[in-house]
Design a protein around this motif. Sequence first.
Motif, PDB file in Angstrom:
ATOM      1  N   GLY A   1      67.406  -1.397 -24.162  1.00  0.00           N
ATOM      2  CA  GLY A   1      68.580  -0.535 -24.165  1.00  0.00           C
ATOM      3  C   GLY A   1      69.486  -0.839 -22.986  1.00  0.00           C
ATOM      4  O   GLY A   1      69.049  -1.445 -22.007  1.00  0.00           O
ATOM      5  N   SER A   2      70.724  -0.407 -23.069  1.00  0.00           N
ATOM      6  CA  SER A   2      71.702  -0.698 -22.027  1.00  0.00           C
ATOM      7  C   SER A   2      72.356   0.580 -21.524  1.00  0.00           C
ATOM      8  O   SER A   2      72.336   1.611 -22.187  1.00  0.00           O
TER       9      SER A   2
ATOM     10  N   ARG B   1      66.969  -5.912 -16.215  1.00  0.00           N
ATOM     11  CA  ARG B   1      68.001  -6.910 -15.992  1.00  0.00           C
ATOM     12  C   ARG B   1      69.371  -6.245 -15.950  1.00  0.00           C
ATOM     13  O   ARG B   1      69.479  -5.022 -16.139  1.00  0.00           O
ATOM     14  N   GLY B   2      70.401  -7.026 -15.755  1.00  0.00           N
ATOM     15  CA  GLY B   2      71.740  -6.505 -15.832  1.00  0.00           C
ATOM     16  C   GLY B   2      72.713  -7.630 -16.102  1.00  0.00           C
ATOM     17  O   GLY B   2      72.402  -8.794 -15.857  1.00  0.00           O
TER      18      GLY B   2
ATOM     19  N   TRP C   1      73.393  -2.237 -17.131  1.00  0.00           N
ATOM     20  CA  TRP C   1      71.976  -2.455 -16.927  1.00  0.00           C
ATOM     21  C   TRP C   1      71.338  -2.666 -18.288  1.00  0.00           C
ATOM     22  O   TRP C   1      71.770  -2.061 -19.266  1.00  0.00           O
ATOM     23  N   GLN C   2      70.302  -3.487 -18.336  1.00  0.00           N
ATOM     24  CA  GLN C   2      69.658  -3.766 -19.621  1.00  0.00           C
ATOM     25  C   GLN C   2      68.140  -3.737 -19.395  1.00  0.00           C
ATOM     26  O   GLN C   2      67.592  -4.624 -18.743  1.00  0.00           O
TER      27      GLN C   2
END
Lengths: 68, 68, 68, 68, 68, 68, 68, 68, 68, 68, 68, 68
Positions: free
Chosen positions: G13-14, G46-47, G57-58
Amino acid sequence: MPNHVYKSIELTGSSETSIEDAVRTALDRAGKTIRNMRWFEVVETRGYMEDNKVAYWQVTVKIGFTVE
Amino acid sequence: MPNHVYKSIELTGSSETSIEDAVRTALDRAGKTIRNMRWFEVVETRGYMEDNKVAYWQVTVKIGFTVE
Amino acid sequence: MPNHVYKSIELTGSSETSIEDAVRTALDRAGKTIRNMRWFEVVETRGYMEDNKVAYWQVTVKIGFTVE
Amino acid sequence: MPNHVYKSIELTGSSETSIEDAVRTALDRAGKTIRNMRWFEVVETRGYMEDNKVAYWQVTVKIGFTVE
Amino acid sequence: MPNHVYKSIELTGSSETSIEDAVRTALDRAGKTIRNMRWFEVVETRGYMEDNKVAYWQVTVKIGFTVE
Amino acid sequence: MPNHVYKSIELTGSSETSIEDAVRTALDRAGKTIRNMRWFEVVETRGYMEDNKVAYWQVTVKIGFTVE
Amino acid sequence: MPNHVYKSIELTGSSETSIEDAVRTALDRAGKTIRNMRWFEVVETRGYMEDNKVAYWQVTVKIGFTVE
Amino acid sequence: MPNHVYKSIELTGSSETSIEDAVRTALDRAGKTIRNMRWFEVVETRGYMEDNKVAYWQVTVKIGFTVE
Amino acid sequence: MPNHVYKSIELTGSSETSIEDAVRTALDRAGKTIRNMRWFEVVETRGYMEDNKVAYWQVTVKIGFTVE
Amino acid sequence: MPNHVYKSIELTGSSETSIEDAVRTALDRAGKTIRNMRWFEVVETRGYMEDNKVAYWQVTVKIGFTVE
Amino acid sequence: MPNHVYKSIELTGSSETSIEDAVRTALDRAGKTIRNMRWFEVVETRGYMEDNKVAYWQVTVKIGFTVE
Amino acid sequence: MPNHVYKSIELTGSSETSIEDAVRTALDRAGKTIRNMRWFEVVETRGYMEDNKVAYWQVTVKIGFTVE
């Protein structure tokens, strides 16, 4: 040995001279309160620097000892 | 330290005598172009052999330094 | 080197004095039956204790050699 | 994107308030000398303590950017 | 080789055709600014898709080179 | 610091609001019996759900402290 | 709980604001088709960046739910 | 197959052309002394460079074979 | 992309010819029921042998796709 | 559970009969001094041999318990 | 033990009944050609299925033995 | 087998008696909706405790099956 139960803990010791000496620093400290230490495993070897030279080695060991 | 940003790079140094000396070879080379080295971590310890003897130790370190 | 095939095996050597010496113990034993050893990698560094002191270092190495 | 080559570097940033803010500290510093940053990955989340409270968060990120 | 110090960096290259070609794309780009590249190691093999087909392979390599 | 020995332990704290707050919950509890905590590292970030919503975050930290 | 069987799936998700919010985005989407979600674990943070700032952001989570 | 015992060994092969070809070089060499090879797994993919070009690919495989 | 949620699944494909072709076999099968595949990552590269030759390559990929 | 803090420790138990029994040996010993054990995770399964037979299984578990 | 050198090899054994029995199958086979086996470590636990039932367990062990 | 594509999923089963039985619980549940299961791999072995005794074993398996 088959009847023994071991506990393991993680300590970090330092030394200005060598990896082996940093390990011994951690083991010596552990030996003040723990009896029957049996083995250790090096889990991390680091060092800190000052003036671009090694100031001290810092080694983390997992120490296993017999719980009675 | 809370305001510092660190960068880390990976170097490999060699020595005919010991793991610690191979680390110092890498750190000495790094110190020629990097100021403010703060810590290092040993990430790989290898060696090369000639005539079935250790010719030299080869140790890879991750080195952290302050970026200004 | 591009035409060589390497085999790697895993040996564990011991020493009462240092990590480097435990590695050499393993390599010396390997050299009795293996020719053309080329490299090694330290894969585990442990030790055994007696009377709360290091009795001996025990280091496991993966050894690569040319198969002819 | 298929024609791009990316380089990745590792930086560590700090913050007294949050993990996200420590990441931004590292990215802001990187942005002073690097253009075209594309992604980052959090590789380590640590913190330092004073008086038994969190003094600051310290987060290491791998940052990928386009090399032109 | 015992007197050399190596630095390693991480690059990601792409190719529409193969894993090997994506590696070469990264190495070719590295060769524009780095001399004396000695070895590389594949650390991640990914790909991106369009219309449910492979659009391009994307391979990350760690590249080691002699620092003089 | 070169003369210090550190011990590290692993605690898991929870929070209904954030990852940082779950870390603080663990550190606060540790601080009731441990003095001189120096650093921590996040080793696992999980959460539990009720009615398909996050009920609470649950974060495991390794905490390092000086043994005197 | 001893009679339950759990299945786990992996979603990413982000969020433009925080790691926690990116997790919630993934969980909300999962909740549209899955009932009885019980836990999640953050497996990657991650991002992605635009104009050298964090665009979003991920976060990848492994989600466990009861299979009935 | 349930009655078989397998042994696995680790070999490294090289090729100037491709990853697959380096694997086959290792397997061909293994086949000179081992019968009944059943499977292999790629455990490391490296390469060596000369004049900033790939001189040869070097792939390490774990090979499983039936022990009779 | 910031508004998308991705799901990832793991498939294993085979090929008598190459690693890339085994990946495509897995992706082609996935494409029969999944739309909007975006990326994949190679997580394991194996092979099976018959008569001491590679019978087929077997590659496991994690595939990410948009959930709508 | 959201208000609880858990501590985890690592113990190694042995048994001549089975992996499960070695785990129980460790848990029984832990239960002499720890209340409120909640979960455990098997982190290593080893065994020791005498006369080429299994003398005893030796299993290391990480044990989580509520700290009050 | 400090004067011994150990070699370790990897074998996979099977059993229709249990994990422990699959380990013993591997150890029994090893014992036909190796003397002085000292320890083993379970490195992978798998199984194969037929008609949606477990056909046999397949366990890989690393076995350490004294080289004389 | 070279023409098959496998999918793998992750399930967690429980049992009050043994690790093997917890695996079978997961496989039995999977068999209600999946045909042609071929292999599984144990990826995590945990347990939950009540009154300081093992209440149930909880084992996570990755299950591979043929997709037709």
